[in-house]
Design a protein around this motif. Structure first.
Motif, mmCIF file in Angstrom:
data_model
loop_
_atom_site.group_PDB
_atom_site.id
_atom_site.type_symbol
_atom_site.label_atom_id
_atom_site.label_comp_id
_atom_site.label_asym_id
_atom_site.label_seq_id
_atom_site.Cartn_x
_atom_site.Cartn_y
_atom_site.Cartn_z
ATOM 1 N N PRO A 235 0.966 4.738 -8.838
ATOM 2 C CA PRO A 235 1.313 5.358 -7.543
ATOM 3 C C PRO A 235 1.401 6.879 -7.620
ATOM 4 O O PRO A 235 1.023 7.576 -6.666
ATOM 5 N N TYR A 236 1.882 7.401 -8.737
ATOM 6 C CA TYR A 236 1.993 8.850 -8.881
ATOM 7 C C TYR A 236 0.622 9.501 -8.886
ATOM 8 O O TYR A 236 0.385 10.491 -8.154
ATOM 9 N N LEU A 237 -0.297 8.988 -9.690
ATOM 10 C CA LEU A 237 -1.643 9.565 -9.758
ATOM 11 C C LEU A 237 -2.352 9.453 -8.411
ATOM 12 O O LEU A 237 -3.102 10.351 -8.013
ATOM 13 N N GLN A 238 -2.118 8.348 -7.707
ATOM 14 C CA GLN A 238 -2.709 8.199 -6.379
ATOM 15 C C GLN A 238 -2.140 9.224 -5.403
ATOM 16 O O GLN A 238 -2.807 9.602 -4.441
ATOM 17 N N VAL B 258 3.326 -3.128 -19.886
ATOM 18 C CA VAL B 258 2.626 -2.839 -18.636
ATOM 19 C C VAL B 258 2.540 -1.332 -18.456
ATOM 20 O O VAL B 258 3.554 -0.639 -18.521
ATOM 21 N N PHE B 259 1.323 -0.826 -18.199
ATOM 22 C CA PHE B 259 1.077 0.618 -18.177
ATOM 23 C C PHE B 259 1.157 1.256 -16.790
ATOM 24 O O PHE B 259 1.064 2.476 -16.684
ATOM 25 N N VAL B 260 1.280 0.463 -15.736
ATOM 26 C CA VAL B 260 0.921 0.947 -14.401
ATOM 27 C C VAL B 260 2.073 1.525 -13.583
ATOM 28 O O VAL B 260 1.837 2.220 -12.590
ATOM 29 N N VAL B 261 3.306 1.237 -13.946
ATOM 30 C CA VAL B 261 4.458 1.642 -13.137
ATOM 31 C C VAL B 261 5.252 2.715 -13.883
ATOM 32 O O VAL B 261 5.654 2.498 -15.025
ATOM 33 N N PRO B 262 5.518 3.861 -13.223
ATOM 34 C CA PRO B 262 5.067 4.315 -11.898
ATOM 35 C C PRO B 262 3.823 5.211 -11.952
ATOM 36 O O PRO B 262 3.573 5.968 -11.028
ATOM 37 N N THR C 2 -9.840 13.549 -6.236
ATOM 38 C CA THR C 2 -11.061 12.912 -5.749
ATOM 39 C C THR C 2 -11.156 11.522 -6.358
ATOM 40 O O THR C 2 -10.479 11.216 -7.348
ATOM 41 N N ARG C 3 -11.992 10.673 -5.792
ATOM 42 C CA ARG C 3 -12.124 9.309 -6.300
ATOM 43 C C ARG C 3 -12.530 9.313 -7.771
ATOM 44 O O ARG C 3 -11.974 8.571 -8.587
ATOM 45 N N GLU C 4 -13.496 10.175 -8.118
ATOM 46 C CA GLU C 4 -13.963 10.232 -9.505
ATOM 47 C C GLU C 4 -12.854 10.705 -10.431
ATOM 48 O O GLU C 4 -12.663 10.166 -11.531
ATOM 49 N N ASP C 5 -12.110 11.723 -10.007
ATOM 50 C CA ASP C 5 -11.025 12.242 -10.840
ATOM 51 C C ASP C 5 -9.895 11.227 -10.967
ATOM 52 O O ASP C 5 -9.246 11.132 -12.023
ATOM 53 N N LEU C 6 -9.624 10.470 -9.898
ATOM 54 C CA LEU C 6 -8.570 9.465 -9.955
ATOM 55 C C LEU C 6 -8.916 8.375 -10.962
ATOM 56 O O LEU C 6 -8.076 7.975 -11.778
ATOM 57 N N VAL C 7 -10.151 7.883 -10.892
ATOM 58 C CA VAL C 7 -10.584 6.851 -11.842
ATOM 59 C C VAL C 7 -10.467 7.374 -13.272
ATOM 60 O O VAL C 7 -9.995 6.674 -14.175
ATOM 61 N N ALA D 48 0.834 -1.212 0.000
ATOM 62 C CA ALA D 48 0.000 0.000 0.000
ATOM 63 C C ALA D 48 0.867 1.261 0.000
ATOM 64 O O ALA D 48 0.628 2.200 0.751
ATOM 65 N N TRP D 49 1.888 1.263 -0.855
ATOM 66 C CA TRP D 49 2.775 2.419 -0.935
ATOM 67 C C TRP D 49 2.019 3.630 -1.456
ATOM 68 O O TRP D 49 1.294 3.567 -2.434
ATOM 69 N N ARG D 50 2.195 4.740 -0.793
ATOM 70 C CA ARG D 50 1.620 6.007 -1.229
ATOM 71 C C ARG D 50 2.704 7.078 -1.168
ATOM 72 O O ARG D 50 3.435 7.177 -0.185
ATOM 73 N N PHE D 51 2.819 7.845 -2.205
ATOM 74 C CA PHE D 51 3.840 8.881 -2.277
ATOM 75 C C PHE D 51 3.168 10.219 -2.542
ATOM 76 O O PHE D 51 2.916 10.574 -3.693
#
Length: 261
Positions: free
Chosen positions: A169-172, A162-166, A177-182, A132-135
């Motif tokens: 974590p950066y967007l998180q 693979v599209f997810v790294v990094p 907001t939850r809607e904007d993050l999605v 659950a790393w958060r930066f």
């Protein structure tokens, strides 16, 4: 180029075509299910599973249309895509540049190391999820950090599919907001998909004739996504994500170890 869902590494051509198609279809149902439950994960799961069965470039070419369709759906389901695109365009530009530069690696230049890179990317993403790393990203750093993160994400995308790294974590860490993050995830994944398609095409690893295979994978992906959305409120999101990352970690270890076997 890909022909008839070829699975050259683990499933011999003697296996009936219907069986090979079934393996690919089942993979995209599972990948879509994960996306339906968690809001992301389709390309990651598809690359992780198919990467054990075929070359990364072949897996990446197969996932292009399912990824594009499901992420565009996610992108335009949010409140204000224009404001988000205006804020994140340096990151998106970096993704495009990095992906185009690195795509020749996954297209064939990397050989067995492309598979190892895919495994390493999956392991890193799984570790980040399990821990659950958060930066947190201070607003004053976003202006210069966004294109850097985008470029690194693009290099990983072009090298492994693979599209997810990094990016994730950066967007998180932007405290959206939850809607904007999605929606931001949908934007990032959509741009990554388009850039990867262009990179593979430039490296002669993807052509218009390959679209039929990728198009055939859209329906099972949408079916899995629909099923995931149906059960999302009935299962523990925390437990599901934990087991998802554990399985992803196992796939990553298996892929990364191949070069040493």
């Amino acid at each position: 180029m890909i022909s008839s869902f070829a699975l050259p590494l683990a499933i011999p051509h003697a296996v009936p075509l219907i069986t090979r198609i079934g393996v690919v279809a089942a993979t995209f149902v599972v990948a879509g299910f994960v996306k339906g439950v968690t809001g992301m994960g389709l390309p990651t799961v598809a690359m992780g599973v198919l990467g054990t069965l075929m070359l990364p470039a072949q897996a990446a070419a197969l996932l292009l249309l399912p990824s594009f369709v499901t992420n565009v759906w996610q992108l335009f389901a949010g409140p204000d895509v224009r404001a988000l695109a205006k804020r994140l365009w340096p990151m998106m530009a970096g993704i495009v540049a990095g992906t185009l530069a690195a795509a020749p690696f996954i297209a064939g230049g990397g050989g067995a190391w492309a598979v190892t890179g895919l495994g390493a990317a999956l392991m890193l993403y799984a570790a980040a999820g399990l821990r659950a790393w958060r930066f947190p990203v201070p607003a004053r750093h976003e202006r210069w950090l966004s294109p850097v993160i985008g470029t690194v994400t693009g290099v990983v995308t072009g090298g492994t599919g693979v599209f997810v790294v990094p990016a994730v974590p950066y967007l998180q860490g932007l405290e959206l907001t939850r809607e904007d993050l999605v929606q931001a995830l949908g934007l990032s994944f959509t741009v990554s998909t388009i850039a990867l398609a262009a990179g593979l095409a430039n490296a002669h690893a993807f052509a218009a004739s390959d679209l039929s295979n990728s198009l055939a994978a859209v329906l099972p992906a949408l079916l899995g996504m629909w099923l995931g959305q149906r059960v999302r409120g009935r299962i523990s999101a925390v437990s599901f994500r934990r087991w998802f990352f554990i399985c992803l970690l196992g796939l990553g270890v298996q892929l990364a170890a191949r070069v040493f076997v």
